[in-house]
Enzyme design. Sequence first.
Site, PDB file in Angstrom:
ATOM      1  CB  ILE A  37       1.623   4.150   4.111  1.00 39.94           C
ATOM      2  CG1 ILE A  37       2.248   3.802   5.461  1.00 39.94           C
ATOM      3  CG2 ILE A  37       0.519   3.153   3.735  1.00 39.94           C
ATOM      4  CD1 ILE A  37       1.271   3.810   6.632  1.00 39.94           C
ATOM      5  N   PRO A  38       2.539   3.829   0.595  1.00 40.96           N
ATOM      6  CG  PRO A  38       3.361   2.138  -0.782  1.00 40.96           C
ATOM      7  CD  PRO A  38       3.187   2.520   0.660  1.00 40.96           C
ATOM      8  CB  CYS A  39      -2.130   5.980  -0.662  1.00 42.77           C
ATOM      9  SG  CYS A  39      -1.517   7.590  -0.171  1.00 42.77           S
ATOM     10  CG  HIS A  40       2.550   7.360  -4.463  1.00 35.32           C
ATOM     11  ND1 HIS A  40       2.992   7.186  -3.166  1.00 35.32           N
ATOM     12  CD2 HIS A  40       3.531   6.874  -5.261  1.00 35.32           C
ATOM     13  CE1 HIS A  40       4.192   6.629  -3.190  1.00 35.32           C
ATOM     14  NE2 HIS A  40       4.542   6.430  -4.448  1.00 35.32           N
TER      15      HIS A  40
END
Length: 179
Positions: free
Chosen positions: A134-137
């Site tokens: 889940i690409p919070c970056h």
Amino acid sequence: MLYKTEYSSLVGEILLVAEDENLIGLWIVGQKYFMGALKEEPIEKPDFPIFIKTKQWLDDYFAGKQPDMALLSLKPKGSDFRQLVWNVLCHIPYGQVVTYGDIAKEAALRLNKPTMSAQAVGNAVGHNPISIIIPCHRVVGTNGSLTGYAGGIDKKIKLLELEGVDTRAYFVPKTGSAL
């Protein structure tokens, strides 16, 4: 019952946690909010089917491929608002970034509200229990700041560069709570 295993990556050791056949956690060891709000200690089980799938997904990701998160059964635990924000994160395309303000606008739209606090969104993004997948970056500050990654800004930069993002267009803040 909770299960766990570890995975070695270019951003450090990663802890995977599952419940039933679902991945509920992926944390870089030592990151902020490590293991979130887990109430029990998971049992080591490296051959658990979701871990085999997740490790293959991570192998592909770190090899520069664009694996499909739909191949994994993800069940992050959190409030309805956090779930909504994490769902928005899942729609950020590989190799692209959005701002906390962009996510706040989308959350407001989905909640049928005129506005939404970017700070509230930032809090939800920071508590994402399944980082990388889940690409919070892929979330940056409106001013171009590479802020707010629980795993550390150095790791955020590595992940973005792996995805082909030119991080020279962004900056690391000198002060702030996200450092």
